[in-house]
Write a protein that holds these residues in place. Structure first.
Motif, mmCIF file in Angstrom:
data_model
loop_
_atom_site.group_PDB
_atom_site.id
_atom_site.type_symbol
_atom_site.label_atom_id
_atom_site.label_comp_id
_atom_site.label_asym_id
_atom_site.label_seq_id
_atom_site.Cartn_x
_atom_site.Cartn_y
_atom_site.Cartn_z
ATOM 1 N N ARG A 37 -4.990 6.755 17.818
ATOM 2 C CA ARG A 37 -4.987 6.314 16.273
ATOM 3 C C ARG A 37 -5.898 7.016 15.498
ATOM 4 N NH1 ARG A 37 -3.607 1.667 12.882
ATOM 5 N NH2 ARG A 37 -5.239 1.362 11.645
ATOM 6 N N GLN A 48 0.766 -1.103 -0.098
ATOM 7 C CA GLN A 48 -0.163 0.091 -0.165
ATOM 8 C C GLN A 48 1.109 1.102 -0.039
ATOM 9 O OE1 GLN A 48 0.406 1.465 3.257
ATOM 10 N NE2 GLN A 48 0.166 0.067 4.627
ATOM 11 N N SER A 107 1.055 -2.767 13.523
ATOM 12 C CA SER A 107 1.174 -2.779 11.954
ATOM 13 C C SER A 107 2.389 -3.211 11.718
ATOM 14 C CB SER A 107 1.161 -1.141 11.609
ATOM 15 O OG SER A 107 2.386 -0.473 11.776
ATOM 16 N N SER A 108 2.580 -3.591 10.563
ATOM 17 C CA SER A 108 3.756 -3.897 9.709
ATOM 18 C C SER A 108 4.870 -2.800 9.662
ATOM 19 C CB SER A 108 3.567 -4.568 8.452
ATOM 20 O OG SER A 108 3.087 -3.704 7.615
ATOM 21 N N ARG A 109 4.398 -1.356 9.826
ATOM 22 C CA ARG A 109 5.377 -0.406 9.213
ATOM 23 C C ARG A 109 6.896 -0.555 9.711
ATOM 24 N NH1 ARG A 109 1.590 3.626 12.822
ATOM 25 N NH2 ARG A 109 0.100 2.420 11.814
ATOM 26 N N ARG A 143 6.016 9.337 5.045
ATOM 27 C CA ARG A 143 6.750 8.205 5.257
ATOM 28 C C ARG A 143 7.773 7.991 4.505
ATOM 29 N NH1 ARG A 143 3.560 3.789 6.936
ATOM 30 N NH2 ARG A 143 2.611 4.311 9.038
ATOM 31 N N ASP A 174 1.634 -4.682 5.012
ATOM 32 C CA ASP A 174 0.728 -4.044 5.809
ATOM 33 C C ASP A 174 0.231 -5.323 6.565
ATOM 34 O OD1 ASP A 174 -1.589 -1.988 5.617
ATOM 35 O OD2 ASP A 174 -2.457 -3.742 6.288
ATOM 36 N N SER A 175 -0.077 -4.922 7.913
ATOM 37 C CA SER A 175 -0.267 -6.067 8.591
ATOM 38 C C SER A 175 -1.502 -7.050 8.530
ATOM 39 C CB SER A 175 -0.122 -5.513 10.121
ATOM 40 O OG SER A 175 -1.481 -4.675 10.485
ATOM 41 N N HIS A 176 -2.626 -6.394 7.975
ATOM 42 C CA HIS A 176 -3.871 -7.075 7.774
ATOM 43 C C HIS A 176 -3.924 -8.037 6.352
ATOM 44 C CE1 HIS A 176 -4.952 -4.301 10.957
ATOM 45 N NE2 HIS A 176 -5.428 -5.288 11.205
ATOM 46 N N ALA A 179 1.482 3.958 1.989
ATOM 47 C CA ALA A 179 1.867 4.321 3.213
ATOM 48 C C ALA A 179 3.421 3.580 3.577
ATOM 49 C CB ALA A 179 1.014 4.285 4.529
ATOM 50 N N THR A 180 3.396 2.248 3.078
ATOM 51 C CA THR A 180 4.635 1.819 3.236
ATOM 52 C C THR A 180 5.199 1.248 2.084
ATOM 53 O OG1 THR A 180 3.527 -0.555 2.999
ATOM 54 C CG2 THR A 180 3.817 0.337 5.197
ATOM 55 N N HIS A 223 -3.863 4.588 1.517
ATOM 56 C CA HIS A 223 -3.718 4.943 2.637
ATOM 57 C C HIS A 223 -3.871 6.538 2.666
ATOM 58 C CE1 HIS A 223 -2.991 1.031 4.139
ATOM 59 N NE2 HIS A 223 -3.002 1.437 5.519
ATOM 60 N N ASP A 267 1.838 2.081 16.416
ATOM 61 C CA ASP A 267 1.132 3.403 16.587
ATOM 62 C C ASP A 267 1.775 4.564 17.716
ATOM 63 O OD1 ASP A 267 -1.342 3.919 14.509
ATOM 64 O OD2 ASP A 267 -1.212 1.788 15.154
ATOM 65 N N ILE A 296 -7.043 4.986 9.771
ATOM 66 C CA ILE A 296 -5.795 5.597 10.028
ATOM 67 C C ILE A 296 -5.634 6.811 10.234
ATOM 68 C CG2 ILE A 296 -5.131 5.586 7.611
ATOM 69 C CD1 ILE A 296 -2.807 4.263 10.440
ATOM 70 N N ARG A 333 -8.756 -1.709 14.794
ATOM 71 C CA ARG A 333 -7.962 -1.151 15.551
ATOM 72 C C ARG A 333 -8.405 -0.055 16.678
ATOM 73 N NH1 ARG A 333 -2.577 -2.215 12.343
ATOM 74 N NH2 ARG A 333 -2.302 -4.365 12.973
HETATM 75 C C1 MIC Z 1 -2.476 -0.078 9.898
HETATM 76 O O1 MIC Z 1 -3.720 -0.348 9.921
HETATM 77 O O2 MIC Z 1 -1.972 0.401 11.224
HETATM 78 C C2 MIC Z 1 -1.976 0.227 8.768
HETATM 79 C C3 MIC Z 1 -1.580 1.755 8.358
HETATM 80 O O3 MIC Z 1 -2.667 -0.202 7.728
HETATM 81 C C4 MIC Z 1 -0.487 -0.527 8.886
HETATM 82 C C5 MIC Z 1 0.574 -0.285 7.879
HETATM 83 C C6 MIC Z 1 1.265 1.209 7.742
HETATM 84 O O4 MIC Z 1 1.481 1.772 8.968
HETATM 85 O O5 MIC Z 1 1.427 1.943 6.951
HETATM 86 C C7 MIC Z 1 -0.314 -1.952 9.156
HETATM 87 O O6 MIC Z 1 -1.456 -2.357 9.515
HETATM 88 O O7 MIC Z 1 0.623 -2.678 8.800
#
Ligand code: MIC
Ligand code: SF4
Length: 641
Positions: A384, A35, A535-537, A495, A119-121, A37-38, A65, A482, A361, A379
């Motif tokens: 957030r 996505q 998240s995976s950021r 980012r 992205d973590s989802h 943002a990452t 995002h 976060d 987000i 979340r």
């Molecule tokens: C989130 O839901 O926290 C995000 C934004 O989708 C993140 C990715 C990010 O920080 O860009 C995620 O879930 O990995």
């Protein structure tokens, strides 16, 4: 002994390692997604690898995002991603086409394939029988280049569903129930496989709601079998030929079996500020609500939105409530319009937002001061939403509508009859917003466009034999990414600009941290259990790296974050005796000695130079991870090879 479904997919994609829980394994990755943002960072990393074309079966770059575009930053980043995608063989899903996980499920997910996403989802894909993982951008870059994805072989949990959901009780309530049972760390190190006769009545989008929120359990991923319900969904998406049947063997063994009788569930709600703070909706009835948001990758499918529209039809929302609706994809929005359901939504007084992550987000739609916001998202971490003192609650779309209509938290069963909504036999297919890459010849002439918001990476720092630095910040349990690197409309546009982002690092916990860390030069952080959940950021590792963080000592770590720390060349260590956490004080000067020898034996000694106390810290690095840390992270390691 038979195999579980996840074990079968792992076995068919295993590049190296043994499938023994706790051992490192490497997997071949069929598909990737990013996505925006990452993604900017992930593609910058991909470019450093000097590979012309992605080597996956399919890679998609989504823009979902950063869609507010308050300045040039995001527009520039989107152009960069579009050009890099075109050049390197990646499909580009244009802004407005929808949320990555929803669109990927609709148009690209294939049962039995492996997928990693920045992205973590990304485990949302488990709803269609994919083995899908959230990962840091660097890992996605490596997978695009044809490299394997490394994980710790997980344990297998089975969630056995019996019975049938009663009216107004939904897949979201199943997600909240499993969070109530397992907590935000109960899934760490495990894959959740959903089965039992209860899954027969769950459509693919409902299954995807459940696998989506498996992320909140800390699980490695979650997956459903691929059955005739999966086939019906793929056929309705015009992709019936991609269906394969997938299930676990009857004698497969699980490390843990959790039984849930769907017919006993009630509407549930996660209270501030954690997705596992779950109560019955009825227990909170009458609580005043200021804002309701319906959407996000958890609950924005056509079925969700049609139910919402049917419940809103002919009714008007409470004047004290602000209601937003973000359909998950252009497909969902177009079909809502065709069915006349969009009019029912608009006539109720709702605000229809873009098909994007939006409020989830903190990209706009922040609640009022001390506001109560009910959201169908996944979340509800502190801050957030963009409003520091807001209370965010997580609910199903049905419960969200009940609150929007009454102005208070209300059991949705009081809304009367549940309108019968079924998945359509055919979805409206229009892929015109997914741009195809240039062919290899033409790609040579494609110029990659970079804006001034793209700043260089922080310098990598090899982990030497000794680290002596102050403990600049000590935080508690369940610190999320976060907290470490907040998001939201004001920060997300940066980012690709780590120096700018660094001003906000840990702002939720301690606004003075960035200045203090910079002044210290080098820093050690201390955290409690499940450090880095969410998240995976990878920014939650790259920004601390920029601020001089050399090591993080915690009671335990979340899976994706610990991988990101190692990828960034930051040493993650755990307490051998968790009670030692209490004996370290913020401000103490700490030193780690003989680190290289310690990495080999899995024990590193820590001296608190301020108090004179010594501690034992644990690590369990594979040879690959040790080499990465000594090289200064994944990029330096890859360049060295
Ligand atoms: C989130 O839901 O926290 C995000 C934004 O989708 C993140 C990715 C990010 O920080 O860009 C995620 O879930 O990995
Ligand atoms: Fe977007 Fe929210 Fe899903 Fe993250 S959780 S991908 S911000 S909708």
């Amino acid at each position: 002994m038979g195999m579980t479904l996840a074990q079968k997919i792992i076995a068919s994609h295993l590049v190296s390692g043994e499938m023994i829980p706790g051992h490192e394994i490497a997997l071949r990755i069929d598909q990737t997604l990013t996505q925006d943002a990452t993604g900017t960072m992930a593609y910058l990393e991909f470019e450093t690898m000097g590979i012309d074309r992605v080597r996956t079966e399919l890679s998609v770059a989504y823009i979902d995002h950063n869609t507010l575009q308050c300045g040039f930053e995001n527009a520039d980043d989107h152009r960069y991603i579009q050009s890099v995608a075109r050049k390197h063989g990646i499909r580009f899903s244009r802004p407005g086409n929808g949320i990555c996980h929803q669109v990927h499920l609709e148009r690209f997910g294939v049962p039995g394939k492996t997928l990693i996403g920045s992205d973590s989802h990304t485990p949302t894909g488990g709803g269609i029988g994919m083995l899908a993982f959230g990962a840091g951008g660097m890992d996605v870059a490596v997978a695009m280049g044809g490299g394997a994805y490394y994980i710790t072989m997980p344990r297998m949990f089975k969630v056995n569903l019996t019975g049938r959901l009663r009216p107004f009780v939904t897949a979201k309530d199943v997600s909240l129930e499993i969070l109530r049972i397992l907590s935000v760390k109960g899934g760490v190190g495990a894959i959740l496989e959903w089965g039992g006769e209860g899954i027969r009545a769950l459509s693919v989008p409902e299954r995807a709601t459940i696998t989506n929120m498996g992320t909140e359990l800390g699980a490695t991923t979650s997956i459903f079998p691929s059955d005739d319900i999966t086939r019906a969904f793929l056929e309705a998406e015009g992709r019936g030929e991609q269906w394969v049947e997938l299930k676990s063997d009857p004698d497969a063994e699980y490390d843990r079996v959790i039984d849930i009788d769907l017919s006993t569930l009630e509407p549930l709600i996660a209270c501030p500020h954690s997705p596992d703070n779950v109560k019955k909706v009825s227990a909170l009835k009458g609580t005043k609500v200021d804002q309701v948001c319906i959407g996000s990758c958890t609950n924005s499918s056509l079925i969700d939105m049609l139910k919402v529209a049917a419940l809103l039809k002919g009714r008007t929302i409470d004047p004290s409530v602000s209601l937003s609706i973000s359909p998950g994809s252009r497909q969902v929005l177009a079909m809502l319009a065709e069915a006349g359901a969009l009019n029912d939504i608009l006539a109720s007084g709702a605000r229809v937002l873009e098909c994007a992550c939006g409020p989830c987000i903190g990209m706009g739609f922040s609640p009022n001061s001390a506001g109560v916001s009910l959201r169908t998202f996944n979340r509800n971490f502190l801050g957030r939403s963009g409003t520091a003192d807001a209370g965010v609650y997580l609910v199903s779309p049905e419960t969200a509508v009940a609150a929007a209509l009454t102005g208070t938290i209300t059991d949705p069963r009081l809304l009367g009859e549940m309108p019968g909504i079924r998945m359509p036999a055919a979805f409206r297919i229009d892929d015109s917003a997914v741009l195809l890459p240039a062919d290899p010849e033409e790609a040579k002439g494609v110029e990659v466009v970079r804006g001034p918001n793209i700043k260089p990476f922080p310098d990598s720092r090899p982990v030497g034999d000794e680290i002596s630095a102050p403990l600049t910040l000590k935080v508690g349990d369940n610190i999320t990414t976060d907290h470490i690197m907040p998001a939201g409309a004001k920060i997300l546009p940066y980012r690709s600009n780590i120096p700018h982002l660094s001003q906000f690092c840990f702002a939720v916990c301690d606004e003075t941290f960035p200045e203090r860390a910079k002044a210290a030069g080098e820093t050690i952080l201390v955290g409690g259990s499940n450090y880095g959940q969410g998240s995976s950021r990878e920014h939650a590792a790259l920004v601390p790296l920029y601020l001089g963080v050399r090591a993080v000592i915690a009671k335990s770590f979340a899976r994706i974050h610990v991988a990101n720390l190692i990828n960034a060349g930051i040493l993650p260590l755990t307490f051998v005796h968790p009670e030692d956490y209490d004996r370290l004080n913020q401000g103490d000067r700490l030193s780690l000695r003989d680190i290289h020898a310690g990495m080999d034996i899995g024990r590193i000694a820590l001296l608190d130079e301020t108090t004179g106390e010594t501690f034992e810290l644990a690590c369990d690095f594979t040879d690959r991870q040790k080499a990465m840390l000594k090289a200064g992270g994944l990029l330096a390691y890859t360049a060295g090879k």
